[in-house]
Design an enzyme around this catalytic site. Sequence first.
Site, PDB file in Angstrom:
ATOM      1  N   ASP A  11      40.531  41.396  34.558  1.00  0.00           N
ATOM      2  CA  ASP A  11      41.512  41.076  33.531  1.00  0.00           C
ATOM      3  C   ASP A  11      42.077  42.384  32.968  1.00  0.00           C
ATOM      4  O   ASP A  11      41.329  43.204  32.450  1.00  0.00           O
ATOM      5  CB  ASP A  11      40.776  40.285  32.427  1.00  0.00           C
ATOM      6  CG  ASP A  11      41.726  39.613  31.461  1.00  0.00           C
ATOM      7  OD1 ASP A  11      42.918  39.947  31.491  1.00  0.00           O
ATOM      8  OD2 ASP A  11      41.263  38.772  30.676  1.00  0.00           O
ATOM      9  N   ASP A 103      48.247  39.301  35.197  1.00  0.00           N
ATOM     10  CA  ASP A 103      47.281  40.327  34.782  1.00  0.00           C
ATOM     11  C   ASP A 103      45.826  39.984  35.095  1.00  0.00           C
ATOM     12  O   ASP A 103      44.927  40.633  34.580  1.00  0.00           O
ATOM     13  CB  ASP A 103      47.431  40.606  33.280  1.00  0.00           C
ATOM     14  CG  ASP A 103      47.066  39.393  32.433  1.00  0.00           C
ATOM     15  OD1 ASP A 103      47.109  38.276  32.964  1.00  0.00           O
ATOM     16  OD2 ASP A 103      46.738  39.569  31.257  1.00  0.00           O
ATOM     17  N   GLU A 104      45.606  38.969  35.913  1.00  0.00           N
ATOM     18  CA  GLU A 104      44.228  38.574  36.213  1.00  0.00           C
ATOM     19  C   GLU A 104      44.074  38.247  37.686  1.00  0.00           C
ATOM     20  O   GLU A 104      44.979  37.699  38.287  1.00  0.00           O
ATOM     21  CB  GLU A 104      43.862  37.274  35.471  1.00  0.00           C
ATOM     22  CG  GLU A 104      43.720  37.387  33.984  1.00  0.00           C
ATOM     23  CD  GLU A 104      43.418  36.015  33.378  1.00  0.00           C
ATOM     24  OE1 GLU A 104      42.657  35.248  33.983  1.00  0.00           O
ATOM     25  OE2 GLU A 104      43.963  35.739  32.303  1.00  0.00           O
TER      26      GLU A 104
END
Length: 423
Positions: A11, A103-104
């Site tokens: 993350d 973003d992960e």
Amino acid sequence: MMFERAILHIDGDSFFASCEVAKNPSLKGKPVITGRERGIVSAMTYEAKAKGIKRGMILSEVRRICPDAIILPSDYETYSIFSKRMYAIVRRYTDIVEEYSIDECFAGIEGPNGREVATSIKQTLERELGMTFSIGLSATKVLAKIGSKWKKPDGLTVIALKDAPLYLDKTPVEKIWGIGPATSLLLNSRGVRTALEFSLKNDAWVRGLLAKPYVEIWKELNGEVVNELDVDGRQTYKSIAKTKTFTPPSHDPAFVYSQLSKNVENACIKLRRWHLEAREAHIFLKTQSFAYHDAKISLPHPTSAPQEILSAISKSFPRIFQRGVRYRATGISLMNLIDSQLPKQLNLFNEYSSGDDIKAVYESMDALSSRYGKHAVFLCSSFSAMNHKNPQDGYGATSERTTNIFKGESGRKRLGIPMLGEV
DNA sequence: TCTGGGGTCCTAGGACCC
DNA sequence: TCTGGGGTCCTAGGACCC
């Protein structure tokens, strides 16, 4: 050590703000905020967070409590580049990668030295991307998610199954991935407050109270893998939506319609970018008091041309628009999408459906937009929406941006030509 | 969380059929 | 035409995520 296959959840910390800092290192150590175009805080660096800035905060409030805040517009192209680099780095270590969001990502790690691999991935990401990541490593996605949230920013948390109860005991049910406010309330009403208490319930209890997705979460909390990684990230859409709030709310049908028209144009741009066509549209008007007036429209044939969608919509619009009611937003969702590059079906009369000429028009329009900026050419029905200056955009009274017509979203001066047509 | 924008999945219940 | 039983398909809306 503890798993033959471990799942890693990675993350990016304050991802959008971190990308801005990575792009422009002189921002390092400063309170940086993104979301200027929306007028509210979208992402912020930890320096900004330390000053009391929160997600969703109005920018005027931000300037008040933190005058030296650097407020930037979102730059999704950059974020997307960093995102792809992140995936690429993780893929050096394993083929089992799920691109979960910008973003992960999740990654599958085989073998006994998961922690070492995780550490190495983390260091490489930080060295090559110039930002930090928080990582969780465990047996299932749900547990890995708890791990990555455990220590932020810059954390690495390995949750071995035998230690899981320690972590679950300190995790309230509403913090579990997939358990939202409604289910938390339900669980709390049965006396279940922590993830540990939930995980200790028996199968019959869980099935008696909750639907399938929650039974799966319960299993994953207990270390049973239910959600395999979705590695075949052929991204496509099942629906495409565009919605926009305007201030002040309006009761003028022509203005509200132009807002809807602009949303339709934007949705169609995205449709064409993905080579899709819609067979169905769902429109809605949101009233000042947050009620929805909506309609579902099936399109005569699959299309990505806004005129065609608008001409179908224009029949429903007067039915759902109520005189005297103030509206604050409009939206469209296009559904039942098909690949526009697939061979066309013949209709009952053995002819291709109309719309092929209009397609050529839109190829030209898209070309113009890529040369001169978005909405260089647009439909007349969107005219007032294009002209409209939205105070929520966060530009001051002396805005450099007067209208979309004379200054493109790129900031370049240009002349937009409304396309005159039937709609 | 005084509420922005863009998605996905699941399920209850209606419509319809035998 | 007050009335059983069983099945499938579809849709609207709920819930959740980033």
